[in-house]
Design a protein around this motif. Structure first.
Motif, mmCIF file in Angstrom:
data_model
loop_
_atom_site.group_PDB
_atom_site.id
_atom_site.type_symbol
_atom_site.label_atom_id
_atom_site.label_comp_id
_atom_site.label_asym_id
_atom_site.label_seq_id
_atom_site.Cartn_x
_atom_site.Cartn_y
_atom_site.Cartn_z
ATOM 1 N N PRO A 1 0.805 -1.237 0.000
ATOM 2 C CA PRO A 1 0.000 0.000 0.000
ATOM 3 C C PRO A 1 0.828 1.272 0.000
ATOM 4 C CG PRO A 1 -0.014 -1.012 2.173
ATOM 5 C CD PRO A 1 0.678 -1.981 1.262
ATOM 6 N N ARG A 2 2.134 1.170 0.129
ATOM 7 C CA ARG A 2 2.969 2.378 0.070
ATOM 8 C C ARG A 2 2.989 2.978 -1.337
ATOM 9 N NH1 ARG A 2 8.559 0.282 2.321
ATOM 10 N NH2 ARG A 2 7.932 -1.440 0.924
ATOM 11 N N TYR A 3 2.678 2.169 -2.329
ATOM 12 C CA TYR A 3 2.698 2.645 -3.707
ATOM 13 C C TYR A 3 1.297 3.091 -4.125
ATOM 14 C CZ TYR A 3 7.235 0.324 -3.821
ATOM 15 O OH TYR A 3 8.522 -0.055 -3.558
ATOM 16 N N THR A 4 1.226 4.290 -4.711
ATOM 17 C CA THR A 4 -0.062 4.864 -5.089
ATOM 18 C C THR A 4 -0.831 3.957 -6.037
ATOM 19 O OG1 THR A 4 0.890 7.078 -4.855
ATOM 20 C CG2 THR A 4 -1.190 6.902 -6.044
ATOM 21 N N ARG A 5 -0.140 3.382 -7.007
ATOM 22 C CA ARG A 5 -0.820 2.506 -7.956
ATOM 23 C C ARG A 5 -1.510 1.341 -7.251
ATOM 24 N NH1 ARG A 5 -0.620 2.161 -13.341
ATOM 25 N NH2 ARG A 5 0.640 3.657 -14.490
ATOM 26 N N ASN A 6 -0.877 0.812 -6.227
ATOM 27 C CA ASN A 6 -1.473 -0.324 -5.530
ATOM 28 C C ASN A 6 -2.720 0.090 -4.761
ATOM 29 O OD1 ASN A 6 0.586 -1.870 -6.524
ATOM 30 N ND2 ASN A 6 1.779 -1.890 -4.647
ATOM 31 N N ARG A 7 -2.716 1.299 -4.226
ATOM 32 C CA ARG A 7 -3.918 1.785 -3.533
ATOM 33 C C ARG A 7 -5.048 2.002 -4.526
ATOM 34 N NH1 ARG A 7 0.065 4.928 -1.006
ATOM 35 N NH2 ARG A 7 -0.624 6.844 -2.040
ATOM 36 N N ILE A 8 -4.724 2.513 -5.705
ATOM 37 C CA ILE A 8 -5.738 2.650 -6.752
ATOM 38 C C ILE A 8 -6.295 1.278 -7.114
ATOM 39 C CG2 ILE A 8 -6.099 3.253 -9.182
ATOM 40 C CD1 ILE A 8 -4.077 5.514 -8.806
ATOM 41 N N ARG A 9 -5.399 0.301 -7.248
ATOM 42 C CA ARG A 9 -5.801 -1.049 -7.652
ATOM 43 C C ARG A 9 -6.698 -1.713 -6.619
ATOM 44 N NH1 ARG A 9 -0.772 -3.373 -8.236
ATOM 45 N NH2 ARG A 9 -0.660 -2.210 -10.193
ATOM 46 N N SER A 10 -6.354 -1.529 -5.344
ATOM 47 C CA SER A 10 -7.093 -2.252 -4.300
ATOM 48 C C SER A 10 -8.330 -1.516 -3.820
ATOM 49 C CB SER A 10 -6.160 -2.527 -3.107
ATOM 50 O OG SER A 10 -5.715 -1.319 -2.519
ATOM 51 N N LEU A 11 -8.359 -0.182 -3.959
ATOM 52 C CA LEU A 11 -9.469 0.600 -3.423
ATOM 53 C C LEU A 11 -10.356 1.214 -4.505
ATOM 54 C CD1 LEU A 11 -7.542 2.467 -0.559
ATOM 55 C CD2 LEU A 11 -9.016 0.458 -0.351
ATOM 56 N N LEU A 12 -9.746 1.916 -5.463
ATOM 57 C CA LEU A 12 -10.541 2.652 -6.439
ATOM 58 C C LEU A 12 -11.138 1.756 -7.528
ATOM 59 C CD1 LEU A 12 -8.619 6.013 -6.999
ATOM 60 C CD2 LEU A 12 -10.560 5.521 -5.511
ATOM 61 N N LEU A 13 -10.334 0.850 -8.071
ATOM 62 C CA LEU A 13 -10.866 0.019 -9.154
ATOM 63 C C LEU A 13 -12.067 -0.818 -8.717
ATOM 64 C CD1 LEU A 13 -7.780 -1.205 -11.216
ATOM 65 C CD2 LEU A 13 -9.173 0.838 -11.493
ATOM 66 N N PRO A 14 -12.030 -1.454 -7.537
ATOM 67 C CA PRO A 14 -13.236 -2.184 -7.111
ATOM 68 C C PRO A 14 -14.448 -1.269 -6.935
ATOM 69 C CG PRO A 14 -11.326 -2.935 -5.874
ATOM 70 C CD PRO A 14 -10.892 -1.725 -6.631
ATOM 71 N N ALA A 15 -14.219 -0.038 -6.428
ATOM 72 C CA ALA A 15 -15.333 0.896 -6.250
ATOM 73 C C ALA A 15 -15.924 1.300 -7.602
ATOM 74 C CB ALA A 15 -14.853 2.128 -5.478
ATOM 75 N N TRP A 16 -15.064 1.560 -8.578
ATOM 76 C CA TRP A 16 -15.554 1.902 -9.913
ATOM 77 C C TRP A 16 -16.304 0.731 -10.527
ATOM 78 C CZ3 TRP A 16 -14.505 5.807 -13.889
ATOM 79 C CH2 TRP A 16 -14.122 7.036 -13.343
ATOM 80 N N GLU A 17 -15.804 -0.477 -10.324
ATOM 81 C CA GLU A 17 -16.468 -1.654 -10.876
ATOM 82 C C GLU A 17 -17.854 -1.825 -10.265
ATOM 83 O OE1 GLU A 17 -17.213 -4.556 -13.331
ATOM 84 O OE2 GLU A 17 -15.222 -3.636 -13.371
ATOM 85 N N ALA A 18 -17.973 -1.514 -8.970
ATOM 86 C CA ALA A 18 -19.266 -1.630 -8.304
ATOM 87 C C ALA A 18 -20.261 -0.596 -8.836
ATOM 88 C CB ALA A 18 -19.097 -1.469 -6.795
ATOM 89 N N CYS A 19 -19.767 0.607 -9.120
ATOM 90 C CA CYS A 19 -20.648 1.680 -9.602
ATOM 91 C C CYS A 19 -20.866 1.624 -11.115
ATOM 92 C CB CYS A 19 -20.061 3.041 -9.232
ATOM 93 S SG CYS A 19 -19.993 3.378 -7.466
#
Length: 329
Positions: free
Chosen positions: A196-214
Motif C-alpha cells: 500500500p505504500r505505492y499509489t498505484r497499488n492503492r488505486i488497484r485495491s481501493l478505487l478500481l473495485p469501487a468503480w467496478e461496483a458503480c
C-alpha cells in the motif's frame, strides 16, 4: 472427446496491434517477460504467432529478494517452451528527486532496449493491460494532468532507438489470469503489487473495485477516454508545429504575442520539450504567459523558473538557460 484448449485471449489483441503498427516485421519479436501473469500470456501468444522468432527479455531489478526466483522461473519456463531467454540485472535505486517507480521504469526500458538490439528484435512487446491503463488514467486525474497525462499509455512508442508496443491495453488482467490457470501455465506474483505504500497499488485495491461496483465494465470506457485525449494531443502537437514555423525556436516574443494565450501556451510547451527536454508546471507557464503579455518595452526583463533552469529574454526572443549556466540574481 477431449475439449480443445481455449484460445489465448492475447491472440486477437496481438493480431489487431500488429495489423496497425507492425504489418510486416522482420527479425525477432521480443516480449518483456517478468514471469508474471500478463507477460506470460503475451509470451505464449507471441510464440504461437512467431514460433521461431519470439524471444523473452527479463529485467532483474535487484530491489527484492524474490527477484532471483522470478528470473529462475522465467528461465526454466522458456527452456520448457524452447524460447530464447535473455536477462539483464540493473541497479534500480532512485536518485534524489526521482520516485522509486520512475527510476525502476527508466532502468527497465534502457535494459530492454539494449537486449532487444543485441537480439536483433524488431520491437519489444509489453504486457500492460486494461487495468494498468485505468490505473494510469486515474493517477493522471489525481495529479491534475493535462492531455499528455490523460492520454495514459500509448499503444506504440519509441525509446532508446527501439519500438515498444502494448497490444493488451483492451484486455482486463482477470481474463489473462483465468486463461493461464485454466490451461495450467505457471506464473509468479510480485509481492510489491499489493504494497500500500505505492499509489498505484492503492488505486488497484481501493478505487478500481469501487468503480467496478458503480460502473460495471468501466475499463473500456476509460481506455476510450485515453484514446480521445491522445488524439487531441496529436492535433495540438500539429498546431504547435505550424505556429513554431512562424515564431521560430526559440520563439520571437512579438510573433508569439500575436497568437491567442492558449496557442502561446501550446507553442511554449512544445519548444521547452523539444529544445530542453523540460516541462513547465501550470503555475510556471501561467507566470511566463503573464510576463510575455506585459513585455511591451525593450527593457522588459523575463526570468521565470522552469524545471531546474530558467526561461529568460534575450533580445527579441525567449531563451532557456539550463541550471549550470544560470546567472545569479
Amino acid at each position: 472427446m477431449t475439449a480443445a484448449p481455449a484460445p489465448n485471449p492475447c491472440g486477437p489483441a496481438l493480431d489487431r496491434w500488429c495489423a496497425r503498427w507492425l504489418p510486416d516485421p522482420s527479425g525477432f519479436i521480443a516480449v518483456a517477460y517478468s514471469a508474471g501473469a500478463d507477460s506470460t500470456a503475451l509470451l505464449l501468444a507471441a510464440r504461437e504467432r512467431w514460433p521461431s522468432r519470439a524471444v523473452a527479455l527479463h529485467v532483474h531489478h535487484g530491489l527484492q529478494a524474490a527477484a532471483d526466483g522470478f528470473e529462475s522461473h522465467g528461465r526454466a519456463f522458456c527452456e520448457q517452451l524452447g524460447l530464447p531467454f535473455s536477462s539483464s540485472r540493473v541497479q534500480a535505486a532512485h536518485e534524489q528527486g526521482q520516485s522509486p517507480e520512475e527510476a525502476a521504469r527508466d532502468k527497465r526500458y534502457r535494459a530492454l532496449a539494449d537486449m532487444a538490439q543485441q537480439a536483433g528484435a524488431a520491437c519489444v512487446l509489453l504486457g500492460q493491460h486494461a487495468d494498468d491503463q485505468a490505473e494510469t488514467l486515474m493517477l493522471a486525474l489525481s495529479r491534475g494532468a493535462g492531455l499528455p497525462g490523460l492520454a495514459a499509455m500509448a499503444e506504440r512508442f519509441e525509446r532508446h532507438g527501439v519500438v515498444f508496443g502494448r497490444p493488451l491495453l483492451g484486455l482486463p488482467s482477470q481474463v489473462l489470469r483465468e486463461w493461464l490457470l485454466a490451461q495450467g501455465h505457471a506464473f509468479v506474483d510480485d509481492p510489491t503489487n499489493t504494497d500500500p505504500r505505492y499509489t498505484r497499488n492503492r488505486i488497484r485495491s481501493l478505487l478500481l473495485p469501487a468503480w467496478e461496483a458503480c460502473f460495471p465494465g468501466f475499463r473500456p470506457m476509460l481506455a476510450r477516454s485515453a484514446r480521445h485525449a491522445a488524439q487531441a494531443q496529436t492535433l495540438l502537437d500539429d498546431l504547435a508545429g505550424i505556429d513554431m514555423a512562424q515564431t521560430g525556436a526559440p520563439p520571437a516574443i512579438l510573433v508569439l504575442k500575436a497568437l491567442s494565450r492558449e496557442r502561446q501556451a501550446n507553442v511554449l510547451r512544445r519548444w521547452l520539450r523539444s529544445s530542453a527536454g523540460v516541462a513547465a508546471s501550470t503555475v510556471q507557464l501561467d507566470e511566463l504567459l503573464d510576463q510575455i503579455a506585459d513585455c511591451t518595452t525593450r527593457g522588459h526583463r523575463i526570468r521565470i523558473k522552469v524545471a531546474s533552469g530558467f526561461v529568460t529574454r534575450e533580445g527579441e526572443r525567449l531563451a532557456f538557460v539550463p541550471p549550470d549556466n544560470t546567472p545569479p540574481i
